[in-house]
Design an enzyme around this catalytic site. Sequence first.
Site, short mmCIF file in Angstrom:
data_model
loop_
_atom_site.label_atom_id
_atom_site.label_comp_id
_atom_site.label_asym_id
_atom_site.label_seq_id
_atom_site.Cartn_x
_atom_site.Cartn_y
_atom_site.Cartn_z
N ARG A 86 0.94 -1.27 -0.21
CA ARG A 86 0.02 -0.02 -0.04
C ARG A 86 1.03 1.26 -0.03
NH1 ARG A 86 -2.11 -3.78 3.93
NH2 ARG A 86 -3.80 -4.61 3.42
N LYS A 118 -2.03 -3.02 7.98
CA LYS A 118 -3.47 -2.62 8.49
C LYS A 118 -3.49 -3.61 9.97
CE LYS A 118 -6.30 -0.90 4.74
NZ LYS A 118 -7.64 -1.19 4.03
N ARG A 172 -0.84 -1.95 -6.86
CA ARG A 172 -1.10 -3.30 -5.80
C ARG A 172 -2.02 -4.16 -6.60
NH1 ARG A 172 -1.34 -4.95 -0.37
NH2 ARG A 172 -3.43 -5.17 0.50
N HIS A 219 -4.15 -9.50 3.65
CA HIS A 219 -5.31 -9.70 3.58
C HIS A 219 -5.83 -10.77 4.70
CE1 HIS A 219 -6.25 -8.64 -0.82
NE2 HIS A 219 -6.11 -7.54 -0.16
N HIS A 238 -3.13 2.56 -6.06
CA HIS A 238 -3.56 1.41 -5.74
C HIS A 238 -3.61 0.36 -6.66
CE1 HIS A 238 -4.82 -0.51 -1.90
NE2 HIS A 238 -5.71 -1.08 -2.55
N TYR A 258 -9.85 -11.21 -7.27
CA TYR A 258 -8.80 -11.31 -8.06
C TYR A 258 -8.99 -12.61 -9.22
CZ TYR A 258 -6.26 -7.54 -5.61
OH TYR A 258 -5.96 -6.42 -4.89
#
Length: 304
Positions: free
Chosen positions: A159, A182, A253, A276, A250, A285
Amino acid sequence: MTLFDVQIAWVNWLKDQKRCSAHTLEAYAHALRGYVDHLGQSLRTDLTLDDVVAVSSGDIRSWMAHLRNKDKPLSARSLAQHLSAIKSFHSFLDLHFDRPNAQVALMRGPRLKTTLPRPLNIDQMQGLLNETRMDSDQDDWEGARDEAVYMLLYGLGLRISEALSLKVKDAPLGDSLRIIGKGNKMRVLPVITAVREAVETYRRQQPFALQPEDKLFRAKRGGELSPRHVQASIQHLRSRLGLSDRATPHALRHSFATHLLGAGADLRSIQELLGHVSLSTTQKYTQVDTEHLLSAYAAAHPKG
């Protein structure tokens, strides 16, 4: 405790126990302040904790209608985030103060459209990287810096905030890089040669005397490089290259994940590389890659 004290305790709980990011903390605190202000105006009273605990589903709907009808109405996604913040606050009241509110817990947010990631294809990605150093308005070290940032986004799937969090002491990069993402979740990423070389080229060319704890990427006058600069530089590049507005930082990524999947990488590995929490997030994806395959089939097959 006063209502204000409880609000502070909730934010600290989100930070220390839930390990929410600074961005999430700010967004949730902002949502709660607006919620409390709206309730106070509706009830025409100095709001207390008892007042908040006693809210009805009608009060929540009134607040959400207010958010929809402002001069700058919130999007469905922003509304969903605001409701998530309020439900989190009431969950905190239930957990720590034994003050439940079943009506709030059962509230449903707006229905959100499922959006797929929008990656660049390999040729577009290569063109963007090649064009990075062609800007005559930049010094050579600035072009090297932008290329290094883009390579971190595309080559490691970082990110923007993760790339810009790198410190001087992190370079030269080794064979792996530890990233805190995150929710303060740590992941270790393998560093490919192209990424290592791009970061090292920038490190050697940048003109500032930096300390080990300083941020690695610097702006033109020596301050810390901001996410806004990265966004603006890619916006400038996509204009020069004739790319669509989907060419965002983004998207690099997204391109990292999509190109890996197309090359045969498994979903679980991609999930770990991206950081994730849920595999369902990564599974988007597969839909992108399927769409690409079907598009290529339709374009190339004689009966397509």
